[in-house]
Scaffold this active site. Structure first.
Site, short mmCIF file in Angstrom:
data_model
loop_
_atom_site.label_atom_id
_atom_site.label_comp_id
_atom_site.label_asym_id
_atom_site.label_seq_id
_atom_site.Cartn_x
_atom_site.Cartn_y
_atom_site.Cartn_z
N ASP A 87 32.58 45.03 41.29
CA ASP A 87 33.79 45.25 42.10
C ASP A 87 33.57 45.01 43.59
OD1 ASP A 87 35.04 45.99 39.74
OD2 ASP A 87 34.54 48.10 39.99
N LYS A 127 34.36 39.80 44.24
CA LYS A 127 33.98 38.44 43.81
C LYS A 127 35.21 37.57 43.57
CE LYS A 127 31.83 40.33 40.32
NZ LYS A 127 31.90 41.76 40.68
N GLY A 177 37.05 43.00 36.03
CA GLY A 177 38.41 42.94 36.56
C GLY A 177 38.29 42.31 37.92
N HIS A 178 38.75 41.08 38.05
CA HIS A 178 38.62 40.34 39.31
C HIS A 178 39.99 40.21 39.95
CE1 HIS A 178 34.63 38.43 37.75
NE2 HIS A 178 34.55 39.73 37.92
N THR A 227 33.21 50.44 29.67
CA THR A 227 34.64 50.18 29.81
C THR A 227 35.34 50.22 28.45
OG1 THR A 227 34.24 47.81 29.60
CG2 THR A 227 34.30 48.70 31.85
N GLN A 230 30.47 41.56 36.97
CA GLN A 230 29.68 42.76 37.23
C GLN A 230 28.86 42.58 38.52
OE1 GLN A 230 29.62 41.64 33.54
NE2 GLN A 230 31.52 42.73 33.81
N THR A 271 25.28 46.99 32.13
CA THR A 271 26.05 46.30 31.11
C THR A 271 25.06 45.57 30.19
OG1 THR A 271 27.98 44.89 30.72
CG2 THR A 271 26.47 44.19 32.48
N THR A 303 39.94 47.37 35.77
CA THR A 303 40.01 47.23 34.32
C THR A 303 40.41 48.54 33.66
OG1 THR A 303 38.39 45.47 34.33
CG2 THR A 303 38.61 46.68 32.27
N THR A 304 39.86 49.65 34.13
CA THR A 304 40.09 50.92 33.43
C THR A 304 40.92 51.89 34.27
OG1 THR A 304 38.04 51.77 34.35
CG2 THR A 304 37.91 50.78 32.16
N ARG A 329 39.78 53.81 36.38
CA ARG A 329 38.97 54.99 36.73
C ARG A 329 38.65 55.02 38.22
NH1 ARG A 329 33.84 54.40 32.90
NH2 ARG A 329 34.21 52.22 33.41
N GLY A 363 40.43 42.45 54.36
CA GLY A 363 41.61 42.91 53.62
C GLY A 363 41.66 42.17 52.29
P1 GDP Z 1 35.48 42.02 41.72
O1 GDP Z 1 35.36 42.67 40.38
O2 GDP Z 1 34.17 41.85 42.40
O3 GDP Z 1 36.30 40.78 41.71
O4 GDP Z 1 36.27 43.10 42.63
P2 GDP Z 1 37.58 43.93 42.19
O5 GDP Z 1 38.74 43.04 42.21
O6 GDP Z 1 37.33 44.72 40.95
O7 GDP Z 1 37.62 45.01 43.34
C1 GDP Z 1 37.75 44.66 44.67
C2 GDP Z 1 39.00 45.36 45.22
O8 GDP Z 1 38.99 45.29 46.63
C3 GDP Z 1 40.28 44.66 44.80
O9 GDP Z 1 41.30 45.61 44.71
C4 GDP Z 1 40.54 43.69 45.94
O10 GDP Z 1 41.91 43.35 46.08
C5 GDP Z 1 40.07 44.50 47.11
N1 GDP Z 1 39.52 43.76 48.24
C6 GDP Z 1 38.77 42.62 48.24
N2 GDP Z 1 38.36 42.33 49.49
C7 GDP Z 1 38.85 43.31 50.29
C8 GDP Z 1 38.74 43.59 51.69
O11 GDP Z 1 38.07 42.89 52.46
N3 GDP Z 1 39.37 44.71 52.15
C9 GDP Z 1 40.09 45.54 51.34
N4 GDP Z 1 40.67 46.61 51.87
N5 GDP Z 1 40.22 45.30 50.02
C10 GDP Z 1 39.59 44.20 49.51
P1 IMO Z 2 33.45 43.36 37.71
O1 IMO Z 2 33.19 41.96 37.22
C1 IMO Z 2 32.20 47.54 37.83
C2 IMO Z 2 30.18 49.12 34.27
C3 IMO Z 2 30.91 50.17 33.47
C4 IMO Z 2 29.74 50.97 32.93
C5 IMO Z 2 28.71 49.89 32.64
C6 IMO Z 2 28.66 49.41 31.20
O2 IMO Z 2 34.89 43.69 37.83
O3 IMO Z 2 32.66 43.65 38.93
P2 IMO Z 2 30.26 47.88 29.72
O4 IMO Z 2 31.72 48.00 29.44
O5 IMO Z 2 29.87 46.61 30.40
O6 IMO Z 2 29.42 48.17 28.53
O7 IMO Z 2 29.97 49.08 30.78
O8 IMO Z 2 29.03 48.79 33.50
N1 IMO Z 2 30.92 47.86 34.49
C7 IMO Z 2 31.49 47.52 35.66
N2 IMO Z 2 31.57 48.20 36.83
N3 IMO Z 2 32.68 46.29 37.74
C8 IMO Z 2 32.57 45.59 36.58
O9 IMO Z 2 32.92 44.28 36.48
C9 IMO Z 2 31.99 46.22 35.47
N4 IMO Z 2 31.74 45.85 34.19
C10 IMO Z 2 31.09 46.85 33.62
O10 IMO Z 2 31.74 50.95 34.28
O11 IMO Z 2 29.23 51.80 33.93
MG MG Z 3 36.10 44.30 39.32
#
Ligand code: GDP
Ligand code: IMO
Ligand code: MG
Length: 424
Positions: A13, A16, A40-41, A129, A224, A239, A300-301, A303, A414
């Site tokens: 998270d 990416k 969850g991207h 997850t 991840q 994971t 994704t979840t 949480r 942002g």
């Molecule tokens: P990923 O799994 O690495 O693609 O990241 P996620 O999408 O799960 O989580 C990143 C969260 O931060 C998302 O809600 C994005 O919209 C948000 N985000 C990304 N870059 C920024 C930033 O520079 N500032 C803020 N405030 N939010 C951001």
């Molecule tokens: P992105 O790509 C954050 C975490 C789960 C749990 C552990 C194992 O959005 O960054 P799994 O379902 O893979 O067996 O869970 O890994 N986890 C993540 N945490 N971002 C993710 O993906 C994750 N994918 C799995 O919360 O702790």
């Molecule tokens: Mg994510």
């Protein structure tokens, strides 16, 4: 032509998805190399937020091709829901989305096994997850899995029945029982396969190799984060795939010497969702404040994500394992308003100083050593240029860059595509 690679350096998270979306204009192909719908991207542009789980984050670009590589595990139900959402935005995925024949399928019973295994662990659960990731990769390495290419062969159903039967026996092995309606799950699964089969199935390693010879620019997208890698992460709270750079070689069939830039994405602080060690976790009210400002709830979840200060020991470890050549710092805007910002520069273990990422991060005797900097009050989310950085924010970026010894090329302020500062 070489391939560039983008991955997360913390516990996932990091942002990416946003960065892949920003970079896609410079690439012809975006290829996901591991993980599945545990990811969850999030991408934001034109005031719309999109969350992708299996589909690469280049899908919104008008021409870039998106490949789901052999290292990915696909749940047809989640995948077909993703496709339906794309249809709302008139995305022509039939011509832009290709799936490796060697990618593995997540079956309904994989999800049940994940849930039962977690429930049976009680307090020791991983915090998965519950998307069936662990059991699917277990079947892959155990040589029992069903691959996307199998769907082209009529006999695959026989294999499916056998594997499902075995899974049901395995479910009965656990003391903990969960309730499920297999018929309902299977109806949904088989219905979703119809949408999945509308996509093109390819030999992705061959496709990518040809694309390289033709001079196409390719970006590999990780899911991840490095600290969730099954070998190098905080095992067993990880994971089930290799999230690190080597995972891109196996997850796409790309030779190591074909990888050029390795982009490492990290947050200006740190988060973790699910259980497991987290030395710099902020356990007082400031952790909650950080989560609120950063909107730290799983894509994704849903949480709540645990929040903490940036950990340079962990980041250096990830940089080393991945061979990171460029850094991208996300969510600096979230730290605006904190009086003091802490940076973990080392740990003490049994009162001895260590500056490496140890085998047992769970060790009760492990304590972070912090360097403290003055924070900044200014809202930086509308800044367009690095020359507008408030002094203390600039100091923070400079301190990190110096200590990590890798250039920070992008600073994100942002969630929107436009809130991205290229540091030249
Ligand atoms: P990923 O799994 O690495 O693609 O990241 P996620 O999408 O799960 O989580 C990143 C969260 O931060 C998302 O809600 C994005 O919209 C948000 N985000 C990304 N870059 C920024 C930033 O520079 N500032 C803020 N405030 N939010 C951001
Ligand atoms: P992105 O790509 C954050 C975490 C789960 C749990 C552990 C194992 O959005 O960054 P799994 O379902 O893979 O067996 O869970 O890994 N986890 C993540 N945490 N971002 C993710 O993906 C994750 N994918 C799995 O919360 O702790
Ligand atoms: Mg994510």
């Amino acid at each position: 032509m070489a391939i560039d690679l983008l991955l997360g350096l913390q516990w996932g998270d990091e942002g990416k998805g946003k960065i892949v979306d920003v970079l896609t204009k410079s690439y012809d192909i975006i290829a996901r190399f591991q993980g599945g719908p545990n990811a969850g991207h999030t991408l934001e542009f034109d005031n719309i937020k999109h969350v992708l789980h299996t589909i690469p984050s280049g899908i919104f670009h008008p021409t870039a091709l998106n490949i789901i590589g052999n290292g990915v595990v696909i749940d047809p139900v989640i995948f077909s829901n993703e496709l339906s959402k794309l249809k709302e935005y008139n995305i022509d995925f039939n011509n832009k989305l290709l799936i490796s024949k060697k990618a593995h399928l997540i079956l309904p019973t994989h999800r049940l096994l994940d849930a039962t295994s977690e429930a049976s662990k009680g307090k020791l659960k991983i915090g998965s997850t519950l998307k069936g990731i662990g059991p699917t990769y277990m079947d892959k390495t155990g040589r029992n899995g069903i691959r996307i290419g199998d769907l082209l062969n009529k006999e695959w159903k026989e294999k499916y029945n056998q594997l499902t039967k075995k899974h049901i026996k395995m479910l009965n092995f656990f003391d903990v029982k969960i309730e499920f309606d297999l018929k309902k799950l299977e109806d949904e699964f088989f219905r979703s396969l119809v949408s999945l089969k509308k996509c093109k199935f390819i030999d992705s390693e061959e496709y990518l190799s040809k694309a390289q010879r033709q001079g196409k620019k390719i970006l590999a997208e990780g899911a991840q984060g490095s600290l969730l890698d099954v070998d190098f992460g905080t095992y067993p709270y990880v994971t089930s795939s290799n999230t690190t750079a080597a995972g891109a070689c196996v997850g796409l069939g790309v030779a190591p010497n074909k990888i050029k830039e390795v982009f490492g994405v990290f947050k200006a602080y740190c988060t973790r969702v699910g259980r497991g060690p987290f030395p710099t976790e902020i356990e007082d009210k400031y952790g909650k404040i950080m989560a609120k400002i950063g909107n730290e709830f799983g894509s994704t979840t849903g949480r709540a994500r645990r929040c903490g200060w940036i950990d340079l020991v962990a980041l250096k470890y990830s940089i080393q394992i991945n061979g990171v050549t460029q850094l991208m710092m996300m969510k600096g805007d979230v730290l605006s308003g904190f009086d003091k910002i802490k940076i973990c520069t080392g740990y003490t273990q049994n009162n001895k100083k260590i500056d490496f990422f140890p085998y047992d991060l769970n060790d009760k005797n492990l304590e972070p050593i912090y360097f403290e900097m003055d924070g900044w009050d200014e809202d930086i989310s509308l800044i367009k240029n690095k020359n507008e950085f408030p002094k203390n924010f600039k100091n923070y970026v400079t301190f990190l860059e110096k200590n990590l010894n890798v250039p920070i090329k992008i600073v994100s302020v942002g969630p929107d595509r436009n809130q991205t500062i290229i540091m030249n």
